[in-house]
Enzyme design. Structure first.
Site, PDB file in Angstrom:
ATOM      1  N   GLY A  10      -8.486 -11.341 -21.920  1.00 27.54           N
ATOM      2  CA  GLY A  10      -7.621 -10.216 -21.522  1.00 27.54           C
ATOM      3  C   GLY A  10      -6.755  -9.814 -22.697  1.00 27.54           C
ATOM      4  O   GLY A  10      -6.257 -10.676 -23.423  1.00 27.54           O
ATOM      5  N   THR A 126      -1.868 -15.216 -24.558  1.00 30.29           N
ATOM      6  CA  THR A 126      -2.000 -14.872 -23.147  1.00 30.29           C
ATOM      7  C   THR A 126      -0.650 -14.453 -22.614  1.00 30.29           C
ATOM      8  O   THR A 126       0.367 -15.069 -22.947  1.00 30.29           O
ATOM      9  CB  THR A 126      -2.534 -16.027 -22.265  1.00 30.29           C
ATOM     10  OG1 THR A 126      -2.262 -15.725 -20.890  1.00 30.29           O
ATOM     11  CG2 THR A 126      -1.886 -17.364 -22.565  1.00 30.29           C
ATOM     12  N   ILE A 127      -0.622 -13.420 -21.806  1.00 28.65           N
ATOM     13  CA  ILE A 127       0.663 -13.031 -21.211  1.00 28.65           C
ATOM     14  C   ILE A 127       1.119 -14.082 -20.205  1.00 28.65           C
ATOM     15  O   ILE A 127       2.282 -14.154 -19.876  1.00 28.65           O
ATOM     16  CB  ILE A 127       0.623 -11.636 -20.532  1.00 28.65           C
ATOM     17  CG1 ILE A 127      -0.324 -11.616 -19.341  1.00 28.65           C
ATOM     18  CG2 ILE A 127       0.284 -10.558 -21.528  1.00 28.65           C
ATOM     19  CD1 ILE A 127      -0.067 -10.442 -18.417  1.00 28.65           C
ATOM     20  N   ASP A 128       0.178 -14.903 -19.725  1.00 28.92           N
ATOM     21  CA  ASP A 128       0.529 -15.885 -18.695  1.00 28.92           C
ATOM     22  C   ASP A 128       1.341 -17.063 -19.238  1.00 28.92           C
ATOM     23  O   ASP A 128       1.934 -17.810 -18.465  1.00 28.92           O
ATOM     24  CB  ASP A 128      -0.739 -16.430 -18.023  1.00 28.92           C
ATOM     25  CG  ASP A 128      -1.469 -15.377 -17.216  1.00 28.92           C
ATOM     26  OD1 ASP A 128      -0.910 -14.278 -17.037  1.00 28.92           O
ATOM     27  OD2 ASP A 128      -2.589 -15.645 -16.764  1.00 28.92           O
ATOM     28  N   MET A 170       1.301 -10.807 -12.619  1.00 27.73           N
ATOM     29  CA  MET A 170       0.159 -11.626 -13.038  1.00 27.73           C
ATOM     30  C   MET A 170       0.575 -13.087 -13.155  1.00 27.73           C
ATOM     31  O   MET A 170       1.773 -13.407 -13.231  1.00 27.73           O
ATOM     32  CB  MET A 170      -0.417 -11.110 -14.343  1.00 27.73           C
ATOM     33  CG  MET A 170      -1.306  -9.890 -14.139  1.00 27.73           C
ATOM     34  SD  MET A 170      -2.198  -9.454 -15.638  1.00 27.73           S
ATOM     35  CE  MET A 170      -3.264  -8.161 -14.997  1.00 27.73           C
ATOM     36  N   GLY A 171      -0.396 -13.947 -13.233  1.00 27.61           N
ATOM     37  CA  GLY A 171      -0.155 -15.387 -13.295  1.00 27.61           C
ATOM     38  C   GLY A 171      -1.158 -16.056 -12.386  1.00 27.61           C
ATOM     39  O   GLY A 171      -0.955 -16.186 -11.195  1.00 27.61           O
ATOM     40  N   ARG A 172      -2.291 -16.378 -12.997  1.00 27.34           N
ATOM     41  CA  ARG A 172      -3.423 -16.911 -12.237  1.00 27.34           C
ATOM     42  C   ARG A 172      -3.161 -18.345 -11.783  1.00 27.34           C
ATOM     43  O   ARG A 172      -3.259 -18.651 -10.597  1.00 27.34           O
ATOM     44  CB  ARG A 172      -4.635 -16.862 -13.172  1.00 27.34           C
ATOM     45  CG  ARG A 172      -5.927 -17.303 -12.642  1.00 27.34           C
ATOM     46  CD  ARG A 172      -6.988 -17.036 -13.681  1.00 27.34           C
ATOM     47  NE  ARG A 172      -7.369 -15.639 -13.657  1.00 27.34           N
ATOM     48  CZ  ARG A 172      -8.343 -15.153 -12.876  1.00 27.34           C
ATOM     49  NH1 ARG A 172      -9.021 -15.965 -12.101  1.00 27.34           N
ATOM     50  NH2 ARG A 172      -8.634 -13.882 -12.892  1.00 27.34           N
ATOM     51  N   GLN A 274       1.635  -4.761 -17.128  1.00 30.21           N
ATOM     52  CA  GLN A 274       2.270  -5.913 -17.799  1.00 30.21           C
ATOM     53  C   GLN A 274       1.596  -6.245 -19.121  1.00 30.21           C
ATOM     54  O   GLN A 274       2.158  -6.928 -19.964  1.00 30.21           O
ATOM     55  CB  GLN A 274       2.194  -7.152 -16.905  1.00 30.21           C
ATOM     56  CG  GLN A 274       2.963  -7.018 -15.619  1.00 30.21           C
ATOM     57  CD  GLN A 274       2.464  -8.000 -14.570  1.00 30.21           C
ATOM     58  OE1 GLN A 274       3.002  -9.070 -14.404  1.00 30.21           O
ATOM     59  NE2 GLN A 274       1.408  -7.630 -13.855  1.00 30.21           N
TER      60      GLN A 274
HETATM   61  O1  F6P Z   1      -4.654 -12.721 -19.256  1.00 30.83           O
HETATM   62  C1  F6P Z   1      -4.666 -13.432 -18.052  1.00 30.83           C
HETATM   63  C2  F6P Z   1      -4.502 -12.488 -16.937  1.00 30.83           C
HETATM   64  O2  F6P Z   1      -3.374 -11.743 -17.229  1.00 30.83           O
HETATM   65  C3  F6P Z   1      -4.383 -13.116 -15.553  1.00 30.83           C
HETATM   66  O3  F6P Z   1      -3.091 -13.344 -15.103  1.00 30.83           O
HETATM   67  C4  F6P Z   1      -5.096 -12.116 -14.685  1.00 30.83           C
HETATM   68  O4  F6P Z   1      -5.622 -12.722 -13.532  1.00 30.83           O
HETATM   69  C5  F6P Z   1      -6.152 -11.627 -15.573  1.00 30.83           C
HETATM   70  O5  F6P Z   1      -5.609 -11.617 -16.870  1.00 30.83           O
HETATM   71  C6  F6P Z   1      -6.669 -10.258 -15.187  1.00 30.83           C
HETATM   72  O6  F6P Z   1      -7.446  -9.761 -16.235  1.00 30.83           O
HETATM   73  P1  F6P Z   1      -8.618  -8.693 -16.110  1.00 30.83           P
HETATM   74  O7  F6P Z   1      -8.147  -7.655 -15.169  1.00 30.83           O
HETATM   75  O8  F6P Z   1      -8.797  -8.198 -17.498  1.00 30.83           O
HETATM   76  O9  F6P Z   1      -9.797  -9.425 -15.604  1.00 30.83           O
END
Ligand code: F6P
Length: 342
Positions: A10, A126-128, A170-172, A274
């Site tokens: 991402g 990573t933004i996370d 966001m924040g998986r 974000q």
């Molecule tokens: O970069 C990680 C992240 O920001 C996660 O928090 C999020 O689930 C994911 O990217 C979404 O990315 P994309 O929409 O590019 O699949």
């Protein structure tokens, strides 16, 4: 020497600042030349390249996104992936590769350098903010800024209508964005993936907030899960690293809140806002320093390493450390925020 550069996964504000610093220092101080690979690991896999020199990186410091493009291509699931990458590097006379990415991109770099002798240096992104080897990743500060501004704005409209506003960030796997923006924005409830939440308790906090005649703001990370439920998925699709698409927990929660409390609840999903746009000053500073140190690692022949922030120092660690363990929110840190709930 020719150095290849790629950005995978991402995108993230600050990627161009890293690339610019690598190219500026590498060209001016070491006399290297550079080759950009397009769209992460797809570039070396398919020999898709972009010219990369000082004129190409001029003016890119404040620009979001990545001038190299990005993708979630996994060379280990592609046919003959490692052989094709090695072939491209040999053909292009690339003697070192800088991979800028998160856990997946760096996971590939770990294997390529450790098992297959491809000389890689990693830069964490990573933004996370969930990579364990570094105190912060660039992009995180920008994302927190975007989310905080949104929360500030949502407070005033929530109060005008006396309704609940749920903000999905966001924040998986890690709730860093939710926790930092929730604290900075004065949220009344913050929900993170690390700790399952109880919908009744959330409703209790909401009702107590209404009692003092203020409208509640709930910040929920996309990977947060209710006690007796599961992660809410956007759809059934998966990327080449096996990640599902998240989003939906905010909408689900607003419906639960409405039906349990009788209060009107709406959801704002911040999504890719974000990740887009210009990086914050902190992210430009961090990304630039990562770039300067990454090319220095190449110059020292210190392959298989990644640059990382420790305090205010940039250090080198094995790339494998970045992916060994996710950096998640400590329960004690999350508990600190509890005083503001309700
Ligand atoms: O970069 C990680 C992240 O920001 C996660 O928090 C999020 O689930 C994911 O990217 C979404 O990315 P994309 O929409 O590019 O699949």
């Amino acid at each position: 020497m020719r150095v290849g550069v790629l950005t995978g996964g991402g995108d993230c504000p600050g990627l161009n600042a890293v690339i610019r610093a690598i190219v500026r220092k590498g060209t001016q101080e070491y006399g290297y030349d550079f080759l950009g690979f397009r769209d992460g690991w797809r570039g070396p896999l398919e020999n898709d390249t972009v010219p990369l020199d000082i004129p190409a990186v001029r003016g890119t410091l404040p620009r979001g996104g990545t001038i190299l493009g990005s993708s979630r291509t996994n060379p280990f699931t592609a046919e003959d992936g490692v052989r094709r990458i090695k072939e491209t590097l040999a053909k292009q006379e690339v003697e070192a590769l800088i991979a800028i990415g998160g856990e997946d991109t760096l996971g590939v770099a770990t294997r390529l350098s450790g098992e297959f002798g491809v000389p890689c240096v990693g830069v964490p992104k990573t933004i996370d903010n969930d990579l364990s080897a570094t105190d912060y990743t660039f992009g995180f500060d920008t994302a927190v800024g975007v989310a905080t501004e949104a929360i500030d704005r949502l407070h005033t409209t929530a109060e005008s209508h006396m309704r609940v506003l749920v903000v999905e960030v966001m924040g998986r796997h890690a709730g860093w964005i939710a926790l930092h923006s929730g604290l900075a924005g004065g949220a009344n409830v913050i929900l993170i993936p690390e700790q399952r939440f109880d919908v009744d308790q959330v409703c209790g906090w909401i009702e107590s907030r209404f009692k003092v005649r203020y409208a509640p703001i709930v910040v929920v990370a996309e990977g947060a899960m209710p006690k007796d439920g599961q992660m809410v998925l956007k759809d059934d699709s998966q990327d080449s690293f096996g990640h599902v698409r998240l989003s939906g927990v905010g909408e689900w929660l607003a419906k639960e809140i409405e039906s349990r409390t009788g209060k009107e609840a709406r959801t704002t999903v911040l999504g890719h806002t974000q990740r887009g746009g210009t990086p914050s000053a902190f992210d430009r500073w961090l990304a630039t320093r990562f770039g300067l140190h990454a090319i220095e690692a190449v110059h020292d022949g210190d392959f298989g390493t990644m640059v990382a922030l420790r305090g205010t120092d940039i250090v080198r660690v094995p790339i494998s450390e970045a992916t060994a363990k996710l950096k998640t929110v400590d329960p004690a840190l999350y508990a600190e925020a509890g005083v503001f709930f309700g």
